[in-house]
Design an enzyme around this catalytic site. Structure first.
Site, PDB file in Angstrom:
ATOM      1  N   TYR A 107      -6.221 -16.445   7.807  1.00 55.20           N
ATOM      2  CA  TYR A 107      -5.455 -15.208   7.707  1.00 55.20           C
ATOM      3  C   TYR A 107      -6.337 -13.992   7.980  1.00 55.20           C
ATOM      4  CZ  TYR A 107      -2.320 -11.613   6.330  1.00 55.20           C
ATOM      5  OH  TYR A 107      -1.519 -10.507   6.381  1.00 55.20           O
ATOM      6  N   TRP A 109      -6.411  -9.769  10.130  1.00 49.26           N
ATOM      7  CA  TRP A 109      -5.895  -8.852  11.149  1.00 49.26           C
ATOM      8  C   TRP A 109      -6.605  -8.980  12.486  1.00 49.26           C
ATOM      9  CZ3 TRP A 109      -3.285  -3.713  11.304  1.00 49.26           C
ATOM     10  CH2 TRP A 109      -2.185  -3.690  10.452  1.00 49.26           C
TER      11      TRP A 109
HETATM   12  N1  LIG Z   1      -6.082  -6.490  -4.219  1.00 48.48           N
HETATM   13  C1  LIG Z   1      -5.480  -6.432  -3.033  1.00 48.48           C
HETATM   14  N2  LIG Z   1      -5.827  -7.318  -2.071  1.00 48.48           N
HETATM   15  C2  LIG Z   1      -5.226  -7.250  -0.868  1.00 48.48           C
HETATM   16  C3  LIG Z   1      -4.238  -6.273  -0.603  1.00 48.48           C
HETATM   17  C4  LIG Z   1      -3.895  -5.351  -1.626  1.00 48.48           C
HETATM   18  O1  LIG Z   1      -3.041  -4.466  -1.448  1.00 48.48           O
HETATM   19  N3  LIG Z   1      -4.547  -5.466  -2.821  1.00 48.48           N
HETATM   20  N4  LIG Z   1      -3.640  -6.236   0.629  1.00 48.48           N
HETATM   21  C5  LIG Z   1      -3.561  -7.501   1.342  1.00 48.48           C
HETATM   22  C6  LIG Z   1      -3.100  -7.281   2.709  1.00 48.48           C
HETATM   23  S1  LIG Z   1      -1.561  -6.560   2.860  1.00 48.48           S
HETATM   24  C7  LIG Z   1      -3.782  -7.690   3.803  1.00 48.48           C
HETATM   25  S2  LIG Z   1      -3.025  -7.539   5.335  1.00 48.48           S
HETATM   26  C8  LIG Z   1      -5.114  -8.306   3.697  1.00 48.48           C
HETATM   27  C9  LIG Z   1      -6.055  -7.894   4.819  1.00 48.48           C
HETATM   28  O2  LIG Z   1      -7.146  -8.741   4.860  1.00 48.48           O
HETATM   29  P1  LIG Z   1      -7.886  -9.083   6.247  1.00 48.48           P
HETATM   30  O3  LIG Z   1      -6.910  -9.122   7.358  1.00 48.48           O
HETATM   31  O4  LIG Z   1      -8.725 -10.278   6.030  1.00 48.48           O
HETATM   32  O5  LIG Z   1      -8.800  -7.815   6.413  1.00 48.48           O
HETATM   33  P2  LIG Z   1      -9.674  -7.310   7.643  1.00 48.48           P
HETATM   34  O6  LIG Z   1     -10.781  -6.540   7.026  1.00 48.48           O
HETATM   35  O7  LIG Z   1      -8.831  -6.577   8.617  1.00 48.48           O
HETATM   36  O8  LIG Z   1     -10.251  -8.641   8.278  1.00 48.48           O
HETATM   37  C10 LIG Z   1     -10.338  -8.852   9.649  1.00 48.48           C
HETATM   38  C11 LIG Z   1     -11.685  -9.473   9.959  1.00 48.48           C
HETATM   39  O9  LIG Z   1     -11.685  -9.821  11.344  1.00 48.48           O
HETATM   40  C12 LIG Z   1     -12.926  -9.433  11.920  1.00 48.48           C
HETATM   41  N5  LIG Z   1     -12.719  -9.246  13.365  1.00 48.48           N
HETATM   42  C13 LIG Z   1     -12.300  -8.138  14.029  1.00 48.48           C
HETATM   43  N6  LIG Z   1     -12.244  -8.380  15.353  1.00 48.48           N
HETATM   44  C14 LIG Z   1     -12.622  -9.672  15.524  1.00 48.48           C
HETATM   45  C15 LIG Z   1     -12.771 -10.502  16.684  1.00 48.48           C
HETATM   46  O10 LIG Z   1     -12.505 -10.113  17.807  1.00 48.48           O
HETATM   47  N7  LIG Z   1     -13.192 -11.785  16.472  1.00 48.48           N
HETATM   48  C16 LIG Z   1     -13.465 -12.266  15.227  1.00 48.48           C
HETATM   49  N8  LIG Z   1     -13.854 -13.535  15.136  1.00 48.48           N
HETATM   50  N9  LIG Z   1     -13.346 -11.491  14.130  1.00 48.48           N
HETATM   51  C17 LIG Z   1     -12.928 -10.223  14.276  1.00 48.48           C
HETATM   52  C18 LIG Z   1     -13.304  -8.170  11.176  1.00 48.48           C
HETATM   53  O11 LIG Z   1     -14.685  -7.929  11.299  1.00 48.48           O
HETATM   54  C19 LIG Z   1     -12.858  -8.518   9.758  1.00 48.48           C
HETATM   55  O12 LIG Z   1     -13.877  -9.154   9.045  1.00 48.48           O
HETATM   56  O13 LIG Z   1      -5.698  -7.951   2.431  1.00 48.48           O
HETATM   57  C20 LIG Z   1      -4.865  -8.319   1.329  1.00 48.48           C
HETATM   58  N10 LIG Z   1      -5.578  -8.151   0.092  1.00 48.48           N
HETATM   59  N1  LIG Z   2      -5.264   3.554   6.356  1.00 47.61           N
HETATM   60  C1  LIG Z   2      -4.769   2.314   6.244  1.00 47.61           C
HETATM   61  N2  LIG Z   2      -3.446   2.090   6.414  1.00 47.61           N
HETATM   62  C2  LIG Z   2      -2.945   0.837   6.280  1.00 47.61           C
HETATM   63  C3  LIG Z   2      -3.778  -0.283   6.014  1.00 47.61           C
HETATM   64  C4  LIG Z   2      -5.182  -0.029   5.847  1.00 47.61           C
HETATM   65  O1  LIG Z   2      -5.976  -0.955   5.580  1.00 47.61           O
HETATM   66  N3  LIG Z   2      -5.628   1.270   5.953  1.00 47.61           N
HETATM   67  N4  LIG Z   2      -3.252  -1.542   5.898  1.00 47.61           N
HETATM   68  C5  LIG Z   2      -1.931  -1.795   6.473  1.00 47.61           C
HETATM   69  C6  LIG Z   2      -1.349  -3.026   5.888  1.00 47.61           C
HETATM   70  S1  LIG Z   2      -1.979  -4.544   6.329  1.00 47.61           S
HETATM   71  C7  LIG Z   2      -0.311  -3.023   5.044  1.00 47.61           C
HETATM   72  S2  LIG Z   2       0.356  -4.495   4.478  1.00 47.61           S
HETATM   73  C8  LIG Z   2       0.292  -1.750   4.615  1.00 47.61           C
HETATM   74  C9  LIG Z   2       0.584  -1.771   3.124  1.00 47.61           C
HETATM   75  O2  LIG Z   2       1.468  -0.765   2.817  1.00 47.61           O
HETATM   76  P1  LIG Z   2       1.789  -0.469   1.284  1.00 47.61           P
HETATM   77  O3  LIG Z   2       1.822  -1.747   0.548  1.00 47.61           O
HETATM   78  O4  LIG Z   2       2.991   0.369   1.214  1.00 47.61           O
HETATM   79  O5  LIG Z   2       0.489   0.396   0.918  1.00 47.61           O
HETATM   80  P2  LIG Z   2      -0.384   0.591  -0.372  1.00 47.61           P
HETATM   81  O6  LIG Z   2      -1.396   1.634  -0.009  1.00 47.61           O
HETATM   82  O7  LIG Z   2      -0.903  -0.693  -0.873  1.00 47.61           O
HETATM   83  O8  LIG Z   2       0.619   1.145  -1.457  1.00 47.61           O
HETATM   84  C10 LIG Z   2       1.369   2.329  -1.234  1.00 47.61           C
HETATM   85  C11 LIG Z   2       1.575   3.066  -2.535  1.00 47.61           C
HETATM   86  O9  LIG Z   2       2.365   2.297  -3.438  1.00 47.61           O
HETATM   87  C12 LIG Z   2       2.140   2.807  -4.738  1.00 47.61           C
HETATM   88  N5  LIG Z   2       2.446   1.765  -5.711  1.00 47.61           N
HETATM   89  C13 LIG Z   2       1.691   0.699  -6.017  1.00 47.61           C
HETATM   90  N6  LIG Z   2       2.304  -0.061  -6.957  1.00 47.61           N
HETATM   91  C14 LIG Z   2       3.485   0.541  -7.235  1.00 47.61           C
HETATM   92  C15 LIG Z   2       4.576   0.239  -8.096  1.00 47.61           C
HETATM   93  O10 LIG Z   2       4.614  -0.754  -8.819  1.00 47.61           O
HETATM   94  N7  LIG Z   2       5.622   1.098  -8.071  1.00 47.61           N
HETATM   95  C16 LIG Z   2       5.646   2.204  -7.292  1.00 47.61           C
HETATM   96  N8  LIG Z   2       6.735   2.970  -7.326  1.00 47.61           N
HETATM   97  N9  LIG Z   2       4.629   2.520  -6.486  1.00 47.61           N
HETATM   98  C17 LIG Z   2       3.571   1.698  -6.438  1.00 47.61           C
HETATM   99  C18 LIG Z   2       0.677   3.216  -4.764  1.00 47.61           C
HETATM  100  O11 LIG Z   2       0.531   4.448  -5.445  1.00 47.61           O
HETATM  101  C19 LIG Z   2       0.284   3.290  -3.297  1.00 47.61           C
HETATM  102  O12 LIG Z   2      -0.298   4.518  -2.944  1.00 47.61           O
HETATM  103  O13 LIG Z   2      -0.576  -0.654   4.878  1.00 47.61           O
HETATM  104  C20 LIG Z   2      -0.987  -0.622   6.252  1.00 47.61           C
HETATM  105  N10 LIG Z   2      -1.608   0.664   6.468  1.00 47.61           N
HETATM  106 MO   LIG Z   3      -1.089  -6.243   5.117  1.00 47.21          MO
END
Ligand SMILES: Nc1nc2c(c(=O)[nH]1)N[C@H]1C(S)=C(S)[C@@H](COP(=O)(O)OP(=O)(O)OC[C@H]3O[C@@H](n4cnc5c(=O)[nH]c(N)nc54)[C@H](O)[C@@H]3O)O[C@H]1N2
Ligand SMILES: Nc1nc2c(c(=O)[nH]1)N[C@H]1C(S)=C(S)[C@@H](COP(=O)(O)OP(=O)(O)OC[C@H]3O[C@@H](n4cnc5c(=O)[nH]c(N)nc54)[C@H](O)[C@@H]3O)O[C@H]1N2
Ligand SMILES: [Mo]
Length: 734
Positions: A107, A109
């Site tokens: 998993y 991005w």
């Molecule tokens: N506590 C908590 N944990 C969370 C979340 C949260 O809200 N709270 N959010 C979750 C969510 S929504 C997501 S999407 C995940 C994201 O988690 P990840 O998708 O694992 O996060 P990234 O840091 O984007 O990881 C991408 C990796 O790919 C590598 N990469 C980039 N380009 C290339 C390439 O061309 N080749 C290779 N081999 N590698 C490459 C980057 O260096 C990086 O290490 O985290 C989750 N974890």
């Molecule tokens: N700059 C930046 N943007 C991103 C990403 C990134 O890594 N960096 N990641 C992308 C990815 S993979 C994803 S999945 C999306 C995630 O998108 P979201 O899940 O919407 O983003 P978050 O920043 O985790 O949370 C948004 C807001 O939800 C509020 N919140 C948290 N828990 C609760 C709750 O229980 N109730 C209410 N009412 N509010 C709550 C928090 O205050 C937080 O600021 O973001 C995307 N956008």
């Molecule tokens: Mo995500």
């Protein structure tokens, strides 16, 4: 090549690459698109970071079975040695334990170009080589992904289908955003974008008089520069508020019976629950106590949605908590009560505040996707269960009406993801990660995951290879040129897998006889075929490459979620058993899950302020403002990660701005820098994810990755989604 600078693309935007003497020296946002210049400008530092992996490596203790992943050091090896070792190991594990013992869900991005998408490449390779255990669902919105098909017939409404922002601006009177509309999240789109128009459209809406209400523990979640009503509810209490508003609609006779009868099923069962068939009437007083807000605020909220055109939205964050299915189902129920689903500017939408692109209008389908290959192993693990599965082979997981048995994983292969950033309970993952015989990682940088591998393949970055990229509703498709030579001995993941496939005798299945250039031409051919079918003029590949970013001809139709269904519910039956929106689902009820019953319900989170011991705080982990998850962390300015805390909570603990603090619970200890923010609800801590896990000698996480505190607990047996946002901690000065 188009005149001027080459245009490259990443998940945080398109950029002009400034190259001097073969070196990338600057990166500038392309075409005034609105991409964040700070994030874009980090590209040269990223490419030449001292964390780049410049040649293949093997963990020293791996060959003789000594040492420990994470503690051991690495031996640089030549490419052929690393390729021979990895191919031999994959063949051995396949032969001795079968393909299900290879975990290749990988998993993550990856990067924006769609051909060199590392996760797709590794999964194609492992499928061609005989199969692997894959994952089901994503981290972002798994709870919605598996719930919504039962309610709406498919999961498109979580991100793909949304009423466009322009229509909201033109038609809504009121937007109520649970989880808010945090502008930082619009800096990012999966696949990369060339236009960032949400902020200006929201301004337009406000100028037209659209009122905004945000339910959130954080003031930043209010859209920037707009007068917004904020309800600072306890995290995890949104479902109670939504249910109480539903009850209010019924109790005041304002529930739209005509809509409920014609477009939904199960309203009676749901209303019986609202009226207290479990012993609790879901009144505004009841919800105000759970949310710990003045009941007058909920009365005012009800008054504001009882009339006029109302768009109800929920950010994805709401469903990444315990019982994360419920707020999404409850919001649909509330929208059904108001009867505006399918009307311009009314009804509900998800993810507006979560990512650039949700609610955009661009024509879809012209960004080519790299196809996957059939995987001989058909059972997939729910994605957020992988660590638990690694630790407990044979463990059986309930999952959306099925049972999934954890395979005995012997080999883990990761490319394009960083589980030692994204997974929950990283200290427990660190233990589980010692179990497999071999871990192989492809990475451009020495991330915590690469540092915990046995064989490491150095990958190129976007600027070191040619590609095509873009995102589904953007206005552009990008031919992505190679602008510099690979750094060190880095290779494209595709080329690494070709060399491995050669050794394993599956090259033809993997590359289908194409090299990079032939694949790009082939993939673009699919977009051209689509253009022919839809009467859209699409340039040929040579023209695309010669002219640079291609403006996709706009699709003039406004998008209104479920409008077709509203216009004719028989001709446009939903793919639910009833063909209608299911406010009660026999299927879900039939699963018999206590943590996801047959209708939206209030199920208190396992960890939240409602159960907190004195002194405990609710840690909400959000997306980092100027990183994409853990990407860009190696060039970030501040270490460790800040934790935002309300002034009163800080003062009570003797904590001042900038103090180093420790967040702790039974799972871990995490360092952070205190950032006092009066906009944070009392009792709540807000901390971004993204730091590279780096435990010190006493086990304290030093860089500030809050996932040492989060739990392996999932949303429910239905979706098994990531529930990281339900975490209690205590906080002290370091
Ligand atoms: N506590 C908590 N944990 C969370 C979340 C949260 O809200 N709270 N959010 C979750 C969510 S929504 C997501 S999407 C995940 C994201 O988690 P990840 O998708 O694992 O996060 P990234 O840091 O984007 O990881 C991408 C990796 O790919 C590598 N990469 C980039 N380009 C290339 C390439 O061309 N080749 C290779 N081999 N590698 C490459 C980057 O260096 C990086 O290490 O985290 C989750 N974890
Ligand atoms: N700059 C930046 N943007 C991103 C990403 C990134 O890594 N960096 N990641 C992308 C990815 S993979 C994803 S999945 C999306 C995630 O998108 P979201 O899940 O919407 O983003 P978050 O920043 O985790 O949370 C948004 C807001 O939800 C509020 N919140 C948290 N828990 C609760 C709750 O229980 N109730 C209410 N009412 N509010 C709550 C928090 O205050 C937080 O600021 O973001 C995307 N956008
Ligand atoms: Mo995500």
């Amino acid at each position: 090549m188009a005149p001027g600078r080459p245009v490259s693309l990443c998940h945080w935007g398109a950029f002009e690459a400034v190259v001097e003497n073969g070196r990338l020296v600057a990166a500038l946002p392309w075409n005034n698109s609105g991409a964040d210049p700070v994030m874009i400008g980090k590209w040269p530092d990223l490419v030449y970071s001292d964390t780049r992996i410049t040649q293949p490596h093997v963990r020293r203790g791996w060959r003789d079975g000594t040492g420990r992943r994470g503690d051991d050091d690495f031996e640089p090896v030549d490419w052929d040695t690393a390729l021979d070792l990895a191919a031999g190991e994959l063949a051995r594990v396949h032969h001795e334990h079968g393909p299900a013992s290879v975990f290749g869900g990988s998993y993550g991005w990856s990067s924006a170009g769609r051909f060199h998408h590392a996760r797709t490449q590794v999964r194609r390779f492992l499928a061609a080589a005989g199969g692997f255990t894959d994952v089901a669902g994503n981290y972002s919105w798994a709870a919605a992904q598996f719930l919504l098909p039962h309610v709406l017939g498919d999961d498109s409404a979580v991100s793909q289908a949304a009423t466009d922002w322009a229509t909201v601006a033109d038609h809504a009177d009121q937007v109520v955003a649970f989880g808010g509309l945090n502008a930082k999240n619009w800096r990012v789109t999966s696949g990369g974008a060339g236009s960032y128009r949400i902020p200006e459209t929201i301004q337009k809406a406000a100028a037209r008089g659209v009122r905004f209400t945000v339910v959130s523990p954080l003031a930043d979640d209010c859209p920037p520069g707009i007068d917004t009503t904020r309800i600072s509810a306890r995290p995890g209490s949104d479902t109670a508020i939504m249910l109480a508003l539903c009850h209010r609609a019924v109790a005041t006779g304002r529930a739209d019976r005509g809509f409920l009868n014609r477009f939904t099923t199960g309203a009676d069962q749901f209303i019986a629950y609202l009226n207290g068939n479990d012993g609790t009437v879901k009144t505004l007083d009841w919800a105000a106590a759970l949310a710990d807000v003045p009941v007058a605020e909920l009365h005012a909220l009800w008054d504001s949605i009882a009339t006029g055109r109302v768009m109800l939205t929920a950010s994805w964050s709401l469903q990444r908590g315990d019982h994360g299915e419920q707020p999404f189902w409850a919001l649909i129920a509330l929208a059904a009560m108001l009867g505006q689903i399918g009307l311009p500017g009314g009804g509900f939408c998800f993810g507006y505040g979560s990512m650039n692109g949700v609610g955009a209008t661009g024509r879809r389908g012209y960004v080519p996707m790299m196809p996957s290959l059939p995987n001989p192993v058909t059972q997939s693990l729910p994605v957020a269960c992988f660590a638990e599965a690694l630790a407990h082979p044979g463990r059986v997981f309930d999952f959306n009406g099925t049972k999934v048995t954890a395979p005995d994983i012997r080999l883990v292969w990761w490319a394009g993801g960083n589980p030692f950033h994204h997974a929950q309970d990283l200290n427990a993952l660190e233990q589980a990660w010692q179990r497999p015989e071999t871990v192989i990682v492809n990475e451009p940088w020495w991330t915590p995951t690469a540092l915990r591998a046995d064989i490491v393949f150095p990958s190129t970055t976007t600027v070191e290879r040619a590609d095509i990229g873009g995102s589904s509703r953007d206005l552009w498709v990008f031919p992505v040129p190679k602008v510099i030579e690979p750094v060190g001995q880095a290779r494209n993941d595709f080329d690494t897998f070709c060399a491995l496939a050669d050794r394993l005798g599956c090259r033809a299945a993997f590359d289908e006889g194409r090299d990079e250039a032939a694949w790009l031409r082939h993939l673009w051919g699919r977009s051209m075929a689509r253009g022919r079918a839809e009467g859209v003029g699409v340039p040929d590949y040579d023209t695309l490459v010669a002219h640079g970013p291609w403006p996709v001809p706009p699709d003039r139709r406004a998008e209104v979620l479920l409008q077709d269904f509203r216009d004719d519910p028989d001709a446009h039956r939903l793919a639910t058993p009833s063909g209608r929106i299911e406010l009660y689902s026999e299927t879900v009820a039939g699963f018999g899950y206590a943590d996801c019953p047959g209708h939206p319900a209030w199920l208190p989170p396992d960890e939240w302020l409602g159960t907190a011991a004195p002194g405990e705080l609710h840690l909400v982990t959000t997306q980092p403002a100027r990183q994409l998850h853990s990407q860009l962390w190696q060039v970030a300015d501040r270490r460790p990660e800040p934790v935002r805390i309300n002034s009163a909570d800080a003062t009570g603990r003797g904590i001042a701005e900038g103090d180093p603090v420790i967040l702790l619970n039974a799972r871990g200890r995490c360092r952070a820098l205190a950032q006092i923010d009066p906009g944070v609800r009392s009792g709540v801590l807000i901390m971004a994810t993204g730091a590279w896990f780096h435990p010190g000698a006493d086990g304290t996480e030093l860089n500030g990755n809050p996932n040492v505190l989060t739990a392996w607990r999932q949303t429910s047996a239905l979706a098994q989604g990531c529930a990281a946002l339900s975490t209690l901690v205590t906080l002290e000065r370091e």
